[in-house]
Design a protein around this motif. Structure first.
Motif, PDB file in Angstrom:
ATOM      1  N   TRP A   1       0.837  -1.210   0.000  1.00 49.36           N
ATOM      2  CA  TRP A   1       0.000   0.000   0.000  1.00 49.36           C
ATOM      3  C   TRP A   1       0.868   1.254   0.000  1.00 49.36           C
ATOM      4  CZ3 TRP A   1      -0.713   3.616   4.099  1.00 49.36           C
ATOM      5  CH2 TRP A   1      -1.748   4.525   3.909  1.00 49.36           C
ATOM      6  N   LEU A   2       1.950   1.239   0.798  1.00 49.73           N
ATOM      7  CA  LEU A   2       2.871   2.376   0.812  1.00 49.73           C
ATOM      8  C   LEU A   2       3.510   2.569  -0.561  1.00 49.73           C
ATOM      9  CD1 LEU A   2       5.066   2.481   4.051  1.00 49.73           C
ATOM     10  CD2 LEU A   2       3.433   4.164   3.226  1.00 49.73           C
ATOM     11  N   GLU A   3       3.908   1.485  -1.186  1.00 49.53           N
ATOM     12  CA  GLU A   3       4.555   1.577  -2.486  1.00 49.53           C
ATOM     13  C   GLU A   3       3.623   2.127  -3.555  1.00 49.53           C
ATOM     14  OE1 GLU A   3       5.879  -2.414  -2.925  1.00 49.53           O
ATOM     15  OE2 GLU A   3       7.715  -2.110  -1.741  1.00 49.53           O
TER      16      GLU A   3
ATOM     17  N   LEU B   1      10.406   7.224   2.817  1.00 45.86           N
ATOM     18  CA  LEU B   1      11.384   8.154   2.249  1.00 45.86           C
ATOM     19  C   LEU B   1      12.219   7.472   1.171  1.00 45.86           C
ATOM     20  CD1 LEU B   1      12.800  10.912   2.274  1.00 45.86           C
ATOM     21  CD2 LEU B   1      14.265  10.058   4.125  1.00 45.86           C
ATOM     22  N   GLU B   2      12.598   6.204   1.394  1.00 47.07           N
ATOM     23  CA  GLU B   2      13.374   5.473   0.389  1.00 47.07           C
ATOM     24  C   GLU B   2      12.585   5.350  -0.917  1.00 47.07           C
ATOM     25  OE1 GLU B   2      16.474   4.390   0.566  1.00 47.07           O
ATOM     26  OE2 GLU B   2      16.661   5.227   2.581  1.00 47.07           O
ATOM     27  N   ILE B   3      11.302   5.040  -0.813  1.00 48.51           N
ATOM     28  CA  ILE B   3      10.474   4.912  -2.013  1.00 48.51           C
ATOM     29  C   ILE B   3      10.424   6.247  -2.753  1.00 48.51           C
ATOM     30  CG2 ILE B   3       8.151   4.436  -2.872  1.00 48.51           C
ATOM     31  CD1 ILE B   3       7.734   2.681  -0.392  1.00 48.51           C
ATOM     32  N   ARG B   4      10.208   7.322  -2.015  1.00 49.25           N
ATOM     33  CA  ARG B   4      10.103   8.640  -2.649  1.00 49.25           C
ATOM     34  C   ARG B   4      11.415   9.046  -3.310  1.00 49.25           C
ATOM     35  NH1 ARG B   4       6.670  11.506   2.304  1.00 49.25           N
ATOM     36  NH2 ARG B   4       4.590  10.896   1.525  1.00 49.25           N
TER      37      ARG B   4
ATOM     38  N   ALA C   1       0.751   7.714  11.843  1.00 51.42           N
ATOM     39  CA  ALA C   1      -0.574   7.266  12.280  1.00 51.42           C
ATOM     40  C   ALA C   1      -1.378   6.720  11.107  1.00 51.42           C
ATOM     41  CB  ALA C   1      -1.317   8.424  12.946  1.00 51.42           C
ATOM     42  N   ASP C   2      -1.238   7.345   9.930  1.00 47.66           N
ATOM     43  CA  ASP C   2      -1.939   6.843   8.742  1.00 47.66           C
ATOM     44  C   ASP C   2      -1.495   5.418   8.411  1.00 47.66           C
ATOM     45  OD1 ASP C   2      -3.284   9.265   8.378  1.00 47.66           O
ATOM     46  OD2 ASP C   2      -1.675  10.081   7.128  1.00 47.66           O
ATOM     47  N   ILE C   3      -0.199   5.195   8.482  1.00 46.29           N
ATOM     48  CA  ILE C   3       0.347   3.880   8.121  1.00 46.29           C
ATOM     49  C   ILE C   3      -0.083   2.834   9.146  1.00 46.29           C
ATOM     50  CG2 ILE C   3       2.447   2.591   7.622  1.00 46.29           C
ATOM     51  CD1 ILE C   3       3.773   5.304   6.974  1.00 46.29           C
ATOM     52  N   ALA C   4      -0.012   3.187  10.443  1.00 46.86           N
ATOM     53  CA  ALA C   4      -0.442   2.258  11.486  1.00 46.86           C
ATOM     54  C   ALA C   4      -1.932   1.950  11.358  1.00 46.86           C
ATOM     55  CB  ALA C   4      -0.134   2.840  12.863  1.00 46.86           C
TER      56      ALA C   4
END
Length: 325
Positions: free
Chosen positions: A218-220, A260-263, A230-233
């Motif tokens: 989902w983050l990717e 941050l790594e993805i961005r 909080a959004d991720i949790a």
């Protein structure tokens, strides 16, 4: 301390000379437990190919082979000629004592001429494939179709970026994919498709890894959004502390570090492969503002986004124009 001896000869391509030092120095600086020492050794006078040619004065001669853990032979223009006196014997002595042997480009001719590749797979660039196969019929030669080939302790690579592929691969074999990925990110060359976390660590934490796998994906897919911890949790439906623990088990990083790594990865790809303005890249990669992008990009690469784009393109043009060896 792992000693890498880079053996060069007259007519070494400039990028093959510099890339090993760049890669192994980057790995050493990124991780305190990683320690490489690179020794550039030349059996005699050496001048690089390309423009302008550079005359080399190295502090090491062939004696540097004696203390090496890895010997890396670069390409050279005289690969059609017999090896310099004593070179074949020195290379065989290194192999006999268990030294890891590697070659970039036409450096594979030196290993084959020393009789080290008989019966083994080895990689050669397509312009040299027929000649290599004719001269060394006992070597199972392959043309460029994969970046590197490993057969036991012998590692070979070809192509403009072959030296980078080979050196990063050696770092990965020594210290795992996490270290290799961080090393690749520190170099102003296209990023390699490396996973972030070490495979063995992931296997030990298999349960935690699976529990956040959906959130990782989902983050990717949503890295461009202004996400908070909080959004991720909330997406993972666990506490922040549990999220941090499981994310580190899965990726080796905290959730925000991983984001941050993805961005940064996406920003680098856009800078390398498109003409999208930096302002739009900042929006498309979730940094929000050019200033925020510049801040993180400068911390990671040591240079500003526009400077990175210019340097990367100049380097790519220079390498592709360099005579392939």
């Amino acid at each position: 301390m792992s000693v890498i001896t880079v053996l060069v000869a007259d007519g070494v391509p400039g990028h093959q000379l510099t890339v090993p030092s760049m890669v192994f120095a980057a790995a050493t600086h990124a991780f305190p437990r990683v320690r490489y020492e690179v020794r550039v050794a030349a059996p005699g006078r050496a001048v690089t190919t390309g423009e302008p040619p550079l005359s080399l004065v190295t502090p090491w001669g062939p004696e540097a082979l004696d203390g090496a853990d890895t010997v890396l032979v670069t390409g050279y223009t005289a690969y059609r000629e017999p090896l310099p006196p004593g070179t074949a014997r020195a290379l065989r002595a290194c192999a006999d004592r268990g030294c890891r042997m590697a070659a970039i480009g036409t450096g594979v001719f030196a290993l084959a001429a020393a009789g080290l590749l008989d019966g083994r797979r080895a990689l050669t660039s397509w312009p040299h494939q027929r000649e290599f196969a004719r001269r060394f019929p006992r070597v199972r030669a392959r043309s460029t179709g994969e970046p590197t080939v490993a057969d036991g302790p012998f590692h070979t690579s070809a192509g403009v970026f072959g030296g980078l592929d080979l050196c990063v691969d050696l770092v990965e074999r020594d210290h795992g994919t996490r270290v290799a990925a961080a090393t690749a990110r520190r170099i102003l060359l296209p990023l390699h498709d490396k996973v972030v976390a070490d495979r063995e660590e992931l296997d030990r934490e298999a349960g935690d890894r699976l529990s956040v796998e959906e959130t990782v994906r989902w983050l990717e897919a949503h890295f461009h959004r202004p996400l908070t911890l909080a959004d991720i949790a909330g997406h993972a439906r666990i506490s922040v502390s549990g999220l941090n623990r499981r994310f580190r088990a899965r990726t080796g990083l905290s959730p925000l570090q991983y984001l941050l790594e993805i961005r940064l990865h996406e920003a680098q790809l856009l800078l390398e492969n498109t003409d999208v303005p930096v302002e739009r890249i900042a929006l498309r990669t979730g940094f929000g503002s050019p200033a925020n992008l510049r801040h993180h990009f400068q911390r990671r690469t040591g240079t500003a986004p526009r400077t990175y784009r210019t340097a990367h393109r100049a380097l790519t043009v220079s390498l592709t124009r360099d005579e392939e060896s």
